[in-house]
Scaffold this motif. Structure first.
Motif, PDB file in Angstrom:
ATOM      1  N   LEU A 266      46.139 -14.155  50.533  1.00  0.00           N
ATOM      2  CA  LEU A 266      45.891 -14.643  51.889  1.00  0.00           C
ATOM      3  C   LEU A 266      45.219 -13.538  52.685  1.00  0.00           C
ATOM      4  O   LEU A 266      45.550 -12.358  52.535  1.00  0.00           O
ATOM      5  CB  LEU A 266      47.208 -15.031  52.568  1.00  0.00           C
ATOM      6  N   CYS A 267      44.254 -13.908  53.535  1.00  0.00           N
ATOM      7  CA  CYS A 267      43.558 -12.944  54.394  1.00  0.00           C
ATOM      8  C   CYS A 267      43.759 -13.325  55.858  1.00  0.00           C
ATOM      9  O   CYS A 267      43.823 -14.506  56.205  1.00  0.00           O
ATOM     10  CB  CYS A 267      42.068 -12.921  54.075  1.00  0.00           C
ATOM     11  N   LEU A 268      43.876 -12.318  56.707  1.00  0.00           N
ATOM     12  CA  LEU A 268      44.056 -12.529  58.144  1.00  0.00           C
ATOM     13  C   LEU A 268      42.738 -12.283  58.848  1.00  0.00           C
ATOM     14  O   LEU A 268      42.176 -11.191  58.778  1.00  0.00           O
ATOM     15  CB  LEU A 268      45.145 -11.597  58.685  1.00  0.00           C
ATOM     16  N   ALA A 269      42.242 -13.294  59.540  1.00  0.00           N
ATOM     17  CA  ALA A 269      40.944 -13.199  60.207  1.00  0.00           C
ATOM     18  C   ALA A 269      41.102 -12.963  61.707  1.00  0.00           C
ATOM     19  O   ALA A 269      40.503 -12.059  62.269  1.00  0.00           O
ATOM     20  CB  ALA A 269      40.123 -14.452  59.941  1.00  0.00           C
ATOM     21  N   GLY A 270      41.906 -13.795  62.386  1.00  0.00           N
ATOM     22  CA  GLY A 270      42.042 -13.675  63.834  1.00  0.00           C
ATOM     23  C   GLY A 270      40.978 -14.503  64.544  1.00  0.00           C
ATOM     24  O   GLY A 270      40.462 -15.449  63.981  1.00  0.00           O
ATOM     25  N   HIS A 271      40.528 -14.071  65.738  1.00  0.00           N
ATOM     26  CA  HIS A 271      41.182 -13.036  66.539  1.00  0.00           C
ATOM     27  C   HIS A 271      42.548 -13.550  66.994  1.00  0.00           C
ATOM     28  O   HIS A 271      42.712 -14.733  67.248  1.00  0.00           O
ATOM     29  CB  HIS A 271      40.342 -12.664  67.743  1.00  0.00           C
ATOM     30  N   PHE A 272      43.503 -12.602  67.160  1.00  0.00           N
ATOM     31  CA  PHE A 272      44.862 -12.987  67.507  1.00  0.00           C
ATOM     32  C   PHE A 272      45.253 -12.645  68.939  1.00  0.00           C
ATOM     33  O   PHE A 272      46.325 -13.035  69.388  1.00  0.00           O
ATOM     34  CB  PHE A 272      45.849 -12.348  66.527  1.00  0.00           C
ATOM     35  N   ASN A 273      44.406 -11.901  69.662  1.00  0.00           N
ATOM     36  CA  ASN A 273      44.705 -11.587  71.058  1.00  0.00           C
ATOM     37  C   ASN A 273      44.584 -12.853  71.902  1.00  0.00           C
ATOM     38  O   ASN A 273      43.555 -13.531  71.877  1.00  0.00           O
ATOM     39  CB  ASN A 273      43.740 -10.516  71.578  1.00  0.00           C
ATOM     40  N   GLY A 274      45.626 -13.159  72.662  1.00  0.00           N
ATOM     41  CA  GLY A 274      45.622 -14.376  73.466  1.00  0.00           C
ATOM     42  C   GLY A 274      45.271 -14.162  74.920  1.00  0.00           C
ATOM     43  O   GLY A 274      45.233 -15.129  75.699  1.00  0.00           O
ATOM     44  N   GLN A 275      44.992 -12.912  75.308  1.00  0.00           N
ATOM     45  CA  GLN A 275      44.738 -12.595  76.715  1.00  0.00           C
ATOM     46  C   GLN A 275      43.268 -12.350  77.030  1.00  0.00           C
ATOM     47  O   GLN A 275      42.814 -12.625  78.136  1.00  0.00           O
ATOM     48  CB  GLN A 275      45.551 -11.350  77.120  1.00  0.00           C
ATOM     49  N   ILE A 276      42.523 -11.798  76.084  1.00  0.00           N
ATOM     50  CA  ILE A 276      41.116 -11.455  76.317  1.00  0.00           C
ATOM     51  C   ILE A 276      40.250 -12.677  76.019  1.00  0.00           C
ATOM     52  O   ILE A 276      40.233 -13.186  74.896  1.00  0.00           O
ATOM     53  CB  ILE A 276      40.696 -10.256  75.441  1.00  0.00           C
ATOM     54  N   MET A 277      39.533 -13.153  77.020  1.00  0.00           N
ATOM     55  CA  MET A 277      38.754 -14.383  76.871  1.00  0.00           C
ATOM     56  C   MET A 277      37.668 -14.253  75.810  1.00  0.00           C
ATOM     57  O   MET A 277      37.341 -15.221  75.121  1.00  0.00           O
ATOM     58  CB  MET A 277      38.136 -14.773  78.213  1.00  0.00           C
ATOM     59  N   LYS A 278      37.106 -13.059  75.671  1.00  0.00           N
ATOM     60  CA  LYS A 278      36.047 -12.856  74.673  1.00  0.00           C
ATOM     61  C   LYS A 278      36.554 -13.184  73.273  1.00  0.00           C
ATOM     62  O   LYS A 278      35.794 -13.646  72.414  1.00  0.00           O
ATOM     63  CB  LYS A 278      35.543 -11.413  74.729  1.00  0.00           C
ATOM     64  N   ALA A 279      37.835 -12.959  73.025  1.00  0.00           N
ATOM     65  CA  ALA A 279      38.419 -13.250  71.709  1.00  0.00           C
ATOM     66  C   ALA A 279      38.313 -14.736  71.379  1.00  0.00           C
ATOM     67  O   ALA A 279      38.264 -15.122  70.209  1.00  0.00           O
ATOM     68  CB  ALA A 279      39.873 -12.798  71.668  1.00  0.00           C
ATOM     69  N   LYS A 280      38.280 -15.575  72.403  1.00  0.00           N
ATOM     70  CA  LYS A 280      38.202 -17.016  72.196  1.00  0.00           C
ATOM     71  C   LYS A 280      36.764 -17.501  72.020  1.00  0.00           C
ATOM     72  O   LYS A 280      36.533 -18.626  71.588  1.00  0.00           O
ATOM     73  CB  LYS A 280      38.846 -17.749  73.371  1.00  0.00           C
ATOM     74  N   ARG A 281      35.805 -16.612  72.360  1.00  0.00           N
ATOM     75  CA  ARG A 281      34.393 -16.999  72.295  1.00  0.00           C
ATOM     76  C   ARG A 281      33.678 -16.439  71.074  1.00  0.00           C
ATOM     77  O   ARG A 281      32.488 -16.702  70.893  1.00  0.00           O
ATOM     78  CB  ARG A 281      33.669 -16.517  73.559  1.00  0.00           C
ATOM     79  N   THR A 282      34.370 -15.627  70.266  1.00  0.00           N
ATOM     80  CA  THR A 282      33.729 -15.003  69.110  1.00  0.00           C
ATOM     81  C   THR A 282      34.449 -15.380  67.814  1.00  0.00           C
ATOM     82  O   THR A 282      35.661 -15.580  67.801  1.00  0.00           O
ATOM     83  CB  THR A 282      33.726 -13.469  69.237  1.00  0.00           C
ATOM     84  N   ILE A 283      33.672 -15.472  66.767  1.00  0.00           N
ATOM     85  CA  ILE A 283      34.223 -15.648  65.425  1.00  0.00           C
ATOM     86  C   ILE A 283      34.307 -14.271  64.790  1.00  0.00           C
ATOM     87  O   ILE A 283      33.301 -13.555  64.741  1.00  0.00           O
ATOM     88  CB  ILE A 283      33.327 -16.566  64.573  1.00  0.00           C
ATOM     89  N   PRO A 284      35.480 -13.850  64.329  1.00  0.00           N
ATOM     90  CA  PRO A 284      35.582 -12.511  63.747  1.00  0.00           C
ATOM     91  C   PRO A 284      34.679 -12.354  62.529  1.00  0.00           C
ATOM     92  O   PRO A 284      34.603 -13.261  61.682  1.00  0.00           O
ATOM     93  CB  PRO A 284      37.068 -12.395  63.362  1.00  0.00           C
ATOM     94  N   GLY A 285      34.000 -11.213  62.448  1.00  0.00           N
ATOM     95  CA  GLY A 285      33.091 -10.981  61.332  1.00  0.00           C
ATOM     96  C   GLY A 285      33.771 -11.071  59.984  1.00  0.00           C
ATOM     97  O   GLY A 285      33.171 -11.505  58.987  1.00  0.00           O
ATOM     98  N   LYS A 286      35.053 -10.705  59.942  1.00  0.00           N
ATOM     99  CA  LYS A 286      35.779 -10.754  58.668  1.00  0.00           C
ATOM    100  C   LYS A 286      35.926 -12.182  58.153  1.00  0.00           C
ATOM    101  O   LYS A 286      36.023 -12.398  56.939  1.00  0.00           O
ATOM    102  CB  LYS A 286      37.147 -10.076  58.813  1.00  0.00           C
ATOM    103  N   ALA A 287      35.903 -13.162  59.060  1.00  0.00           N
ATOM    104  CA  ALA A 287      36.027 -14.559  58.631  1.00  0.00           C
ATOM    105  C   ALA A 287      34.855 -14.960  57.737  1.00  0.00           C
ATOM    106  O   ALA A 287      35.031 -15.686  56.749  1.00  0.00           O
ATOM    107  CB  ALA A 287      36.105 -15.484  59.842  1.00  0.00           C
ATOM    108  N   TYR A 288      33.655 -14.478  58.057  1.00  0.00           N
ATOM    109  CA  TYR A 288      32.478 -14.787  57.249  1.00  0.00           C
ATOM    110  C   TYR A 288      32.606 -14.172  55.852  1.00  0.00           C
ATOM    111  O   TYR A 288      32.149 -14.747  54.862  1.00  0.00           O
ATOM    112  CB  TYR A 288      31.216 -14.271  57.930  1.00  0.00           C
TER     113      TYR A 288
END
Length: 344
Positions: A266-288
């Motif tokens: 299993l791999c953890l991609a994220g993003h897991f921060n729930g406070q920073i709005m940018k985290a909700k607008r980006t796909i983590p590079g590790k997911a690719y």
């Protein structure tokens, strides 16, 4: 220009058969750069590159200064299209007078204002420097004919925040380097034999929510069948969870990273921060990367991640951002499923 959505017309059509000057303050072998260059060449473009030498300084500002002075005394008479990639804010605002006479494409991959004010909290929004940085963001896209962004969510945000015309926007998702990251069988090394191996890597900046990962690790510390391999400069920001169920590495080569991911259950991609709005607008590079290697992964339940990954898709699992308890529960559940599967 006709009104078009962010998905409709490829920016590379503007470079088809044209003479292109590609500018970046990053290394030319950075995956986002190679992705753009390959796409233009497929359209028959002749591409000349101006970039930071791989052996040179890692300072983007210094690189931008060198590029600025090079361009200042360089004729662009043999150029049809100028494409400014990584950190376009360090180039285009200072050379708009010259570049705007050409077809101009910018990759607005990172907003300096969003990163420094909203993400990293380095400046208050009312700070004069923050206002200057915001002007740099706006100036970098003002004269662009096409603006590349990494997600629809980011594109919508830039339209609202900086008054960018939506018809100029186009989403180009990241690629993984498939010469390194590709599906493969990989037998686990002895220390991971019989373990449910969970891999995470990152720079552990706040946006990534590595504190949530560590909290989940703490909650699973008694699950001896689960082993975490965590890669990144953890000690610079966080207190490590000390346990024989966790292995840390500050850094590994891409080749070693690919081996670890191949071994992972299993791999953890994220993003897991729930406070920073940018985290909700980006796909983590590790997911690719995980996707390219066809590995199961856990993603933060964000609008950006849902652009590319769907609930119920094989190997794709979502958890609420900012909730270590649910993340731990999901990891534990998946470890149990694999354990039960292996027992049959």
């Amino acid at each position: 220009m006709s009104k078009e959505t962010m998905e409709q017309k490829s920016w590379t059509q503007a470079t088809a058969g044209k003479r292109v000057l590609f500018i970046t303050t990053h290394r030319i072998d950075y995956i986002r750069n190679t992705q753009h260059i390959e796409a233009m060449k497929k359209q028959g473009a002749s591409v000349k590159c101006l970039y930071r030498e791989a052996s040179g300084t890692g300072n983007h500002i210094f690189s931008a200064a060198k590029i600025f002075f090079t361009l200042l005394f360089t004729s662009l008479s043999d150029v049809d299209v100028v494409v400014v990639s990584y950190m376009c804010q360090l180039v285009t605002p200072f050379l708009n007078w010259k570049l705007k006479k050409k077809t101009l494409v910018v990759d607005f991959f990172v907003s300096l204002y969003d990163s420094m004010v909203n993400d990293r909290k380095m400046l208050e929004s009312k700070n004069p420097l923050a206002r200057l940085i915001r002007r740099l963001d706006i100036s970098s896209v003002r004269y662009a004919d096409k603006i590349i962004v990494d997600t629809k969510a980011h594109g919508d945000y830039f339209c609202r925040e900086f008054g960018v015309e939506k018809e100029k926007m186009e989403v180009v998702y990241l690629n993984a380097d498939t010469s390194i990251y590709f599906p493969r069988p990989q037998e686990k090394t002895p220390e991971f034999q019989g373990k449910f191996l969970v891999v995470y890597f990152g720079t552990v900046i706040p946006l990534q929510g590595f504190d949530i990962v560590l909290d989940a690790v703490r909650q699973l510390i008694d699950r001896k069948e689960i082993h975490f391999y965590l890669i990144g400069p953890v000690e610079k920001r966080y207190q490590k969870v000390v346990s024989d169920t966790v292995t840390y590495a500050d850094w590994v080569s891409q080749e070693r990273l690919a081996e670890l991911i191949a071994m992972a259950d299993l791999c953890l991609a994220g993003h897991f921060n729930g406070q920073i709005m940018k985290a909700k607008r980006t796909i983590p590079g590790k997911a690719y990367i995980y996707e390219a290697m066809e590995k199961p992964m856990i993603l933060g339940d964000s609008p950006a991640n849902h652009e590319r990954y769907k609930e119920g898709q094989p190997g794709i699992y979502f958890v609420p951002m900012g909730d270590a308890e649910i993340l731990a529960k999901k990891i534990g559940e998946l470890a149990g499923v694999r354990e039960n599967w292996n027992s049959h």
